[in-house]
Scaffold this motif. Sequence first.
Motif, PDB file in Angstrom:
ATOM      1  N   VAL A 188      41.406-102.660  85.273  1.00 24.89           N
ATOM      2  CA  VAL A 188      40.004-102.704  85.677  1.00 24.89           C
ATOM      3  C   VAL A 188      39.221-101.713  84.823  1.00 24.89           C
ATOM      4  O   VAL A 188      39.473-100.504  84.874  1.00 24.89           O
ATOM      5  N   GLU A 189      38.277-102.253  84.037  1.00 24.41           N
ATOM      6  CA  GLU A 189      37.454-101.401  83.180  1.00 24.41           C
ATOM      7  C   GLU A 189      36.212-100.911  83.911  1.00 24.41           C
ATOM      8  O   GLU A 189      35.717-101.561  84.840  1.00 24.41           O
ATOM      9  N   SER A 190      35.688 -99.795  83.443  1.00 22.96           N
ATOM     10  CA  SER A 190      34.416 -99.259  83.939  1.00 22.96           C
ATOM     11  C   SER A 190      33.817 -98.367  82.855  1.00 22.96           C
ATOM     12  O   SER A 190      34.495 -98.034  81.872  1.00 22.96           O
ATOM     13  N   GLY A 191      32.551 -98.003  83.043  1.00 19.49           N
ATOM     14  CA  GLY A 191      31.925 -97.043  82.151  1.00 19.49           C
ATOM     15  C   GLY A 191      30.974 -97.632  81.128  1.00 19.49           C
ATOM     16  O   GLY A 191      30.370 -96.892  80.347  1.00 19.49           O
ATOM     17  N   GLY A 192      30.840 -98.953  81.113  1.00 14.88           N
ATOM     18  CA  GLY A 192      29.904 -99.535  80.180  1.00 14.88           C
ATOM     19  C   GLY A 192      28.464 -99.247  80.574  1.00 14.88           C
ATOM     20  O   GLY A 192      28.193 -98.707  81.646  1.00 14.88           O
ATOM     21  N   GLY A 193      27.543 -99.606  79.695  1.00 12.91           N
ATOM     22  CA  GLY A 193      26.138 -99.391  79.980  1.00 12.91           C
ATOM     23  C   GLY A 193      25.296 -99.565  78.739  1.00 12.91           C
ATOM     24  O   GLY A 193      25.769-100.102  77.733  1.00 12.91           O
ATOM     25  N   SER A 194      24.055 -99.110  78.823  1.00 18.29           N
ATOM     26  CA  SER A 194      23.120 -99.204  77.712  1.00 18.29           C
ATOM     27  C   SER A 194      22.849 -97.817  77.161  1.00 18.29           C
ATOM     28  O   SER A 194      22.671 -96.862  77.922  1.00 18.29           O
ATOM     29  N   VAL A 195      22.815 -97.716  75.847  1.00 16.80           N
ATOM     30  CA  VAL A 195      22.611 -96.433  75.191  1.00 16.80           C
ATOM     31  C   VAL A 195      21.866 -96.667  73.886  1.00 16.80           C
ATOM     32  O   VAL A 195      21.951 -97.760  73.300  1.00 16.80           O
ATOM     33  N   GLN A 196      21.166 -95.659  73.424  1.00 14.03           N
ATOM     34  CA  GLN A 196      20.489 -95.762  72.139  1.00 14.03           C
ATOM     35  C   GLN A 196      21.463 -95.466  71.009  1.00 14.03           C
ATOM     36  O   GLN A 196      22.481 -94.772  71.205  1.00 14.03           O
ATOM     37  N   ALA A 197      21.142 -95.970  69.852  1.00 16.82           N
ATOM     38  CA  ALA A 197      21.969 -95.719  68.671  1.00 16.82           C
ATOM     39  C   ALA A 197      22.144 -94.213  68.477  1.00 16.82           C
ATOM     40  O   ALA A 197      21.194 -93.439  68.636  1.00 16.82           O
ATOM     41  N   GLY A 198      23.374 -93.840  68.131  1.00 23.22           N
ATOM     42  CA  GLY A 198      23.693 -92.427  67.988  1.00 23.22           C
ATOM     43  C   GLY A 198      24.251 -91.792  69.239  1.00 23.22           C
ATOM     44  O   GLY A 198      24.783 -90.669  69.186  1.00 23.22           O
ATOM     45  N   GLY A 199      24.149 -92.494  70.358  1.00 28.88           N
ATOM     46  CA  GLY A 199      24.619 -91.965  71.624  1.00 28.88           C
ATOM     47  C   GLY A 199      26.115 -92.159  71.831  1.00 28.88           C
ATOM     48  O   GLY A 199      26.832 -92.636  70.937  1.00 28.88           O
ATOM     49  N   SER A 200      26.555 -91.779  73.017  1.00 28.63           N
ATOM     50  CA  SER A 200      27.985 -91.825  73.354  1.00 28.63           C
ATOM     51  C   SER A 200      28.195 -92.477  74.716  1.00 28.63           C
ATOM     52  O   SER A 200      27.321 -92.426  75.586  1.00 28.63           O
ATOM     53  N   GLN A 229      38.662-107.341  83.236  1.00 31.05           N
ATOM     54  CA  GLN A 229      37.536-108.269  83.339  1.00 31.05           C
ATOM     55  C   GLN A 229      36.447-107.982  82.323  1.00 31.05           C
ATOM     56  O   GLN A 229      35.553-108.812  82.123  1.00 31.05           O
ATOM     57  N   GLY A 230      36.490-106.823  81.693  1.00 33.49           N
ATOM     58  CA  GLY A 230      35.515-106.464  80.673  1.00 33.49           C
ATOM     59  C   GLY A 230      34.361-105.645  81.213  1.00 33.49           C
ATOM     60  O   GLY A 230      34.031-105.714  82.397  1.00 33.49           O
ATOM     61  N   THR A 231      33.757-104.862  80.324  1.00 31.34           N
ATOM     62  CA  THR A 231      32.583-104.067  80.673  1.00 31.34           C
ATOM     63  C   THR A 231      31.609-104.124  79.497  1.00 31.34           C
ATOM     64  O   THR A 231      32.008-104.015  78.346  1.00 31.34           O
ATOM     65  N   GLN A 232      30.338-104.332  79.807  1.00 35.61           N
ATOM     66  CA  GLN A 232      29.324-104.538  78.774  1.00 35.61           C
ATOM     67  C   GLN A 232      28.851-103.206  78.203  1.00 35.61           C
ATOM     68  O   GLN A 232      28.528-102.271  78.948  1.00 35.61           O
ATOM     69  N   VAL A 233      28.788-103.154  76.893  1.00 38.78           N
ATOM     70  CA  VAL A 233      28.201-102.014  76.178  1.00 38.78           C
ATOM     71  C   VAL A 233      27.056-102.555  75.327  1.00 38.78           C
ATOM     72  O   VAL A 233      27.258-103.469  74.524  1.00 38.78           O
ATOM     73  N   THR A 234      25.874-101.992  75.507  1.00 43.32           N
ATOM     74  CA  THR A 234      24.701-102.406  74.748  1.00 43.32           C
ATOM     75  C   THR A 234      24.107-101.195  74.049  1.00 43.32           C
ATOM     76  O   THR A 234      23.797-100.194  74.692  1.00 43.32           O
ATOM     77  N   VAL A 235      23.985-101.290  72.727  1.00 45.97           N
ATOM     78  CA  VAL A 235      23.447-100.194  71.928  1.00 45.97           C
ATOM     79  C   VAL A 235      22.135-100.670  71.299  1.00 45.97           C
ATOM     80  O   VAL A 235      22.123-101.640  70.542  1.00 45.97           O
ATOM     81  N   SER A 236      21.054 -99.983  71.607  1.00 47.71           N
ATOM     82  CA  SER A 236      19.751-100.365  71.081  1.00 47.71           C
ATOM     83  C   SER A 236      19.365 -99.458  69.920  1.00 47.71           C
ATOM     84  O   SER A 236      19.740 -98.287  69.870  1.00 47.71           O
TER      85      SER A 236
END
Length: 123
Positions: free
Chosen positions: A5-17, A115-122
């Motif tokens: 079970v994955e967790s911890g994904g989210g949205s972050v700006q370029a250069g972030g962690s 199941q996967g976790t989404q990571v979005t980098v803007s």
Amino acid sequence: QVQLVESGGGSVQAGGSLRLSCAASGRTSSDNVMGWFRQAPGKEREFVAAIVWMTGSTSYADSVKGRFTISRDNAKSALYLQMSSLKPEDTAVYYCAANPRGSRYYPQYYATWGQGTQVTVSS
């Protein structure tokens, strides 16, 4: 059989962690290789990183080398992916996987997936 079970994904700006976690319940000593993969829209699932649980030996895709770090916590039966200096091209659904029956670099050899976790980098 190990369950992931994955967790911890989210949205972050370029250069972030971000740090992704994968809880591996039911893991045994035979579940010795675990990996992270990612899949962007319209693209095939691709290798990101893998670790040999017993030795801690790691391997990385060239695209993430020096920016991502895979690690594990034996006491917690947890797998991690620390992602730094994130780029928009890192945007994808990230999956952890266990027990490849063959090369650790190709998703078709892994039978067990989270199941996967989404990571979005803007940008």
